[in-house]
Design a protein around this motif. Structure first.
Motif, short mmCIF file in Angstrom:
data_model
loop_
_atom_site.label_atom_id
_atom_site.label_comp_id
_atom_site.label_asym_id
_atom_site.label_seq_id
_atom_site.Cartn_x
_atom_site.Cartn_y
_atom_site.Cartn_z
N THR A 37 -56.69 96.47 -29.04
CA THR A 37 -56.89 98.27 -29.62
C THR A 37 -56.31 98.74 -28.05
O THR A 37 -56.45 99.63 -28.12
N GLY A 38 -55.91 98.16 -26.59
CA GLY A 38 -55.42 99.13 -25.69
C GLY A 38 -56.67 98.96 -24.61
O GLY A 38 -56.58 99.76 -23.95
N ILE A 39 -57.87 98.89 -25.43
CA ILE A 39 -59.17 99.25 -24.08
C ILE A 39 -58.68 98.74 -22.62
O ILE A 39 -59.05 100.22 -22.14
N PHE A 40 -58.12 97.22 -22.77
CA PHE A 40 -58.29 97.16 -20.92
C PHE A 40 -56.91 95.87 -21.50
O PHE A 40 -56.81 95.64 -22.14
N THR A 41 -56.20 95.45 -20.07
CA THR A 41 -55.57 94.88 -20.09
C THR A 41 -56.31 93.13 -20.09
O THR A 41 -57.15 92.96 -19.83
N PRO A 42 -55.77 92.36 -19.75
CA PRO A 42 -56.15 90.95 -19.91
C PRO A 42 -57.01 90.64 -18.67
O PRO A 42 -57.58 89.95 -18.60
N THR A 43 -56.22 91.21 -17.29
CA THR A 43 -56.93 91.03 -16.54
C THR A 43 -57.97 91.24 -16.28
O THR A 43 -59.10 91.06 -15.75
N GLU A 44 -57.98 93.08 -17.16
CA GLU A 44 -59.69 94.06 -16.58
C GLU A 44 -60.08 92.86 -18.23
O GLU A 44 -61.16 93.37 -17.75
N ALA A 45 -59.87 92.90 -18.83
CA ALA A 45 -60.84 91.72 -19.80
C ALA A 45 -61.47 90.57 -18.93
O ALA A 45 -62.66 90.06 -19.21
N ALA A 46 -60.92 89.73 -17.91
CA ALA A 46 -60.95 88.54 -17.74
C ALA A 46 -62.77 89.07 -16.47
O ALA A 46 -63.69 88.69 -16.30
N ALA A 47 -61.98 90.25 -15.93
CA ALA A 47 -63.18 91.16 -14.96
C ALA A 47 -64.54 91.32 -16.04
O ALA A 47 -65.62 90.97 -15.63
N MET A 48 -64.27 91.90 -17.47
CA MET A 48 -65.28 92.28 -17.66
C MET A 48 -65.90 91.70 -18.72
O MET A 48 -67.48 91.22 -18.39
N SER A 49 -65.52 90.45 -18.76
CA SER A 49 -66.44 89.05 -19.18
C SER A 49 -67.08 88.67 -18.44
O SER A 49 -67.76 88.43 -18.51
N ALA A 50 -66.70 88.79 -17.34
CA ALA A 50 -67.23 87.60 -15.34
C ALA A 50 -68.57 89.23 -16.20
O ALA A 50 -69.40 88.93 -15.87
N VAL A 51 -68.83 89.80 -15.95
CA VAL A 51 -69.75 91.07 -15.38
C VAL A 51 -71.12 90.75 -16.49
O VAL A 51 -71.79 90.97 -17.22
N TYR A 52 -70.39 90.88 -18.36
CA TYR A 52 -70.97 90.91 -19.10
C TYR A 52 -71.69 89.50 -20.09
O TYR A 52 -72.61 89.29 -19.63
N ALA A 53 -71.05 88.54 -19.28
CA ALA A 53 -71.73 86.81 -18.90
C ALA A 53 -72.81 86.78 -17.95
O ALA A 53 -74.23 86.23 -18.02
N PHE A 54 -72.61 87.66 -16.38
CA PHE A 54 -73.24 88.19 -15.94
C PHE A 54 -74.86 88.08 -16.51
O PHE A 54 -76.05 88.37 -16.59
N PHE A 55 -74.55 89.52 -17.09
CA PHE A 55 -76.21 90.28 -17.92
C PHE A 55 -76.60 89.41 -18.62
O PHE A 55 -77.32 90.04 -18.78
N VAL A 56 -75.32 88.91 -19.87
CA VAL A 56 -75.93 88.66 -21.07
C VAL A 56 -77.09 87.32 -19.70
O VAL A 56 -78.31 86.94 -20.47
N ALA A 57 -76.65 86.38 -19.09
CA ALA A 57 -77.62 85.16 -18.72
C ALA A 57 -78.55 85.82 -17.62
O ALA A 57 -79.49 84.79 -17.98
N VAL A 58 -78.01 86.90 -17.09
CA VAL A 58 -79.56 86.97 -16.35
C VAL A 58 -80.37 88.27 -17.43
O VAL A 58 -81.92 87.49 -17.01
N PHE A 59 -80.05 88.86 -18.16
CA PHE A 59 -80.57 89.75 -18.83
C PHE A 59 -81.59 89.12 -20.28
O PHE A 59 -82.47 89.57 -21.07
N VAL A 60 -80.34 88.41 -21.15
CA VAL A 60 -80.67 88.12 -22.28
C VAL A 60 -81.22 86.79 -22.64
O VAL A 60 -82.95 86.48 -23.26
N TYR A 61 -80.57 85.70 -21.67
CA TYR A 61 -80.94 84.75 -21.85
C TYR A 61 -81.94 84.44 -20.87
O TYR A 61 -82.34 83.08 -20.55
N LYS A 62 -81.32 85.01 -20.26
CA LYS A 62 -82.60 84.49 -18.47
C LYS A 62 -82.71 83.08 -18.45
O LYS A 62 -83.31 82.77 -17.75
N ASP A 63 -81.63 82.86 -17.97
CA ASP A 63 -81.12 81.55 -17.44
C ASP A 63 -81.36 81.55 -15.64
O ASP A 63 -81.27 80.81 -15.18
N MET A 64 -81.28 82.98 -14.90
CA MET A 64 -81.17 83.24 -13.70
C MET A 64 -81.99 84.18 -13.43
O MET A 64 -81.44 85.35 -14.14
N SER A 65 -82.59 84.23 -11.80
CA SER A 65 -83.44 85.01 -12.46
C SER A 65 -82.73 86.02 -11.08
O SER A 65 -81.59 86.17 -10.67
#
Length: 78
Positions: A37-65
């Motif tokens: 959709t052009g919201i972000f470039t592939p490089t920005e998508a990589a950064a966004m996916s790292a932030v998303y994975a962090f929030f999911v790991a910490v706050f949703v799945y609670k794999d890490m405190s």
């Protein structure tokens, strides 16, 4: 060597597995959808996916405190 088949999952088990995996599946949709959709470039998508994975790991799945986050970020890889 024989491989045994697992029993077929019923709809309740399938629904439970889907609910537990929805956050991981949404990552793919957000990244691919954002690029197409052009919201972000592939490089920005990589950064966004790292932030998303962090929030999911910490706050949703609670794999890490939150207390372990600085140690994980500062320790060199082995």
């Amino acid at each position: 060597m024989t491989i045994r088949r697992q029993p077929v999952a019923n709809w309740g088990e399938r629904w439970k597995a889907f609910r537990e995996s929805i956050w991981g599946l949404l990552l793919v949709i957000v990244v691919i959808g954002g690029i197409y959709t052009g919201i972000f470039t592939p490089t920005e998508a990589a950064a966004m996916s790292a932030v998303y994975a962090f929030f999911v790991a910490v706050f949703v799945y609670k794999d890490m405190s939150l207390a372990k986050v600085p140690k994980v970020l500062l320790d060199p890889p082995t």
